[in-house]
Design a protein around this motif. Structure first.
Motif, mmCIF file in Angstrom:
data_model
loop_
_atom_site.group_PDB
_atom_site.id
_atom_site.type_symbol
_atom_site.label_atom_id
_atom_site.label_comp_id
_atom_site.label_asym_id
_atom_site.label_seq_id
_atom_site.Cartn_x
_atom_site.Cartn_y
_atom_site.Cartn_z
ATOM 1 N N LYS A 1 0.712 -1.198 -0.063
ATOM 2 C CA LYS A 1 -0.031 -0.023 0.147
ATOM 3 C C LYS A 1 0.845 1.205 0.087
ATOM 4 O O LYS A 1 0.325 2.189 -0.399
ATOM 5 C CB LYS A 1 -0.958 0.025 1.370
ATOM 6 N N LYS A 2 2.074 1.136 0.367
ATOM 7 C CA LYS A 2 3.074 2.381 0.501
ATOM 8 C C LYS A 2 3.748 2.451 -0.797
ATOM 9 O O LYS A 2 4.213 3.448 -1.149
ATOM 10 C CB LYS A 2 4.162 2.291 1.426
ATOM 11 N N ILE A 3 3.640 1.370 -1.417
ATOM 12 C CA ILE A 3 4.635 1.468 -2.895
ATOM 13 C C ILE A 3 3.656 1.466 -3.914
ATOM 14 O O ILE A 3 4.056 2.170 -4.922
ATOM 15 C CB ILE A 3 5.342 -0.186 -3.143
ATOM 16 N N ALA A 4 2.351 1.180 -3.774
ATOM 17 C CA ALA A 4 1.665 1.166 -5.194
ATOM 18 C C ALA A 4 1.539 2.213 -5.938
ATOM 19 O O ALA A 4 1.443 2.400 -7.101
ATOM 20 C CB ALA A 4 0.222 0.567 -4.588
ATOM 21 N N GLN A 5 1.531 3.500 -5.012
ATOM 22 C CA GLN A 5 1.270 4.646 -5.827
ATOM 23 C C GLN A 5 2.267 5.340 -6.517
ATOM 24 O O GLN A 5 2.380 6.291 -7.386
ATOM 25 C CB GLN A 5 0.834 5.872 -4.838
ATOM 26 N N HIS A 6 3.494 4.374 -6.501
ATOM 27 C CA HIS A 6 4.894 4.640 -7.051
ATOM 28 C C HIS A 6 5.399 3.684 -8.127
ATOM 29 O O HIS A 6 6.347 3.888 -8.786
ATOM 30 C CB HIS A 6 5.870 4.820 -5.919
#
Length: 416
Positions: free
Chosen positions: A80-85
């Motif tokens: 969830k912390k990686i998905a947007q990147h």
């Protein structure tokens, strides 16, 4: 929480844990997260301080995360912390030089999920470090080094920075290709140099990439264009011969861009390089054994491969998933996690898969990194054959997604 007890011989307070992980890079940190989430007591050690581990200058590469690897990252609480990147890979196009024959993969032919994602290593590392801080049974010591490691029949005794004592049931080497831990254990290594260098940079292009990844095989080596999360940015992995790579790296921006554009082409319009360039020597290596007395190797400490298939980190993630499952199952059954039978189970599960991928990438690199006419005809015909045989094509697409073979729970999207 970790227990401490006084060592009567040295007078030091000794930290007692289940697992000592040596190396706090991507693979070591993922394993620590997986084990910590299952309440296993873990000490994670890295030579670098935590601030350095989070800087882009430490590692400027982008990483291909397969679908099965994404499931693990979701399972350990960092996706969830990686998905947007992360830039999704929805199509893959493989081309050999200027041949009209090609291989094209479309994710809709095997389902609704992407083949994988491209994400900067720095983004993954930061998410891992943040997650580690939330796990009460994991302690990260950084900067720190193991100055003494004694792998006994019944336990592992370690000294950290010549000052702190530690006792664990199992030590895990996640300290990279040069792994001092592997060398100290006397595990031999087979390796050879490809006489190639990987050049990595990021480009901005005029036209959107539409989440298509390109693998363009050239005589010097593969040239990959990988879609980033921004529709007008891509990551470049450019394999060049060793003798020419230093010249490219020393060029000014305009000269480098000219060389890059000649290989990139103009199908995405004008391009420009953004950010620094990085270069890495390429080689193949594999450890004779993944295990020794109370020791297991994971990731690059066990194997290193050519980047043409983008599977290096994914194979390490598969190591993490299997070893974590073996360790957690043993603890729940009241078994010794450092016992040879447990470690042999890990090695048996992972070694064949890794060796097959090492062999495949080696064969493909040797097959495609030349301009010999008869060989070129054979490989171009092979690309066209796979492209026109749906069952074979489907198999290769699922292989790229990491969903082929016996999968441990974390790669199936299940928790330990």
């Amino acid at each position: 929480m970790h227990r401490e007890r006084k060592d009567t011989r040295t007078g030091r307070d000794t930290i007692v844990a289940d697992v000592l992980i040596i190396g706090g890079g991507l693979i070591g940190s993922m394993l620590a997260c997986a084990l910590g989430q299952a309440s296993v007591n873990v000490i994670l050690i890295d030579r670098e301080n935590i601030e350095t581990l989070q800087t882009p200058s430490l590692d400027g590469r982008g990483t291909a995360i397969s679908l099965s690897s994404q499931r693990l990252l979701a399972g350990i609480g960092i996706w969830k912390k990686i998905a947007q990147h992360a830039g999704a890979i929805l199509e893959i196009r493989v081309v050999d030089g200027d041949s009209p024959l090609f291989l094209h993969y479309d994710h809709t032919e095997v389902g609704n999920e992407p083949f994988g994602w491209i994400v900067a290593n720095t983004v993954v590392r930061r998410a891992l470090l943040q997650r580690l801080q939330t796990l009460p049974t994991v302690t990260m010591l950084a900067p720190a080094v193991v100055t003494h490691l004694d792998r006994k029949i019944g336990c592992v005794d370690a000294i950290i920075n010549n000052t702190h004592s530690l006792k664990a049931s199992l030590a895990i080497a996640a300290d990279g290709r040069a792994s001092p831990t592997r060398s100290a254990a006397g595990i031999s290594l087979t390796c050879w140099n490809y006489c190639q260098t990987g050049i990595v940079c990021t480009v901005v292009h005029q036209e959107p990439h539409y989440n298509v990844a390109y693998e363009h095989f050239l005589p010097a080596g593969p040239f990959a264009i990988l879609p980033l999360v921004h529709p007008h940015q891509s990551s470049i992995v450019w394999v060049e011969r060793d003798r020419f790579a230093p010249i490219l790296m020393a060029m000014n921006e305009n000269a480098f861009l000219t060389e890059l554009q000649s290989r990139f082409g103009d199908f995405l319009g004008a391009i420009r390089v953004t950010g620094p360039r990085f270069s890495y020597p390429l080689s193949l290596q594999f450890a004779e054994s993944y295990i020794a007395q109370r020791l297991a190797l994971v990731g690059d400490a066990a194997h290193g491969m050519h980047p043409l298939a983008g599977q290096g980190l994914n194979m390490g993630i598969r190591d993490v998933a299997v070893l974590a499952e073996v360790i957690v199952n043993a603890i729940r059954l009241g078994l010794d996690i450092g016992d040879t039978n447990r470690l042999t189970c890990y090695q048996r599960w992972r070694r064949f898969d890794n060796m097959m991928m090492l062999a495949l990438t080696d064969v493909l690199n040797n097959l495609f990194s030349n301009d010999i006419s008869p060989v070129r005809l054979i490989r171009d015909s092979g690309l066209a054959l796979v492209n026109n045989l749906p069952p074979l094509k489907t198999f290769f697409m699922r292989h790229a997604m990491g969903t082929v073979g016996e999968l441990p729970r974390l790669l199936r999207g299940e928790l330990l």
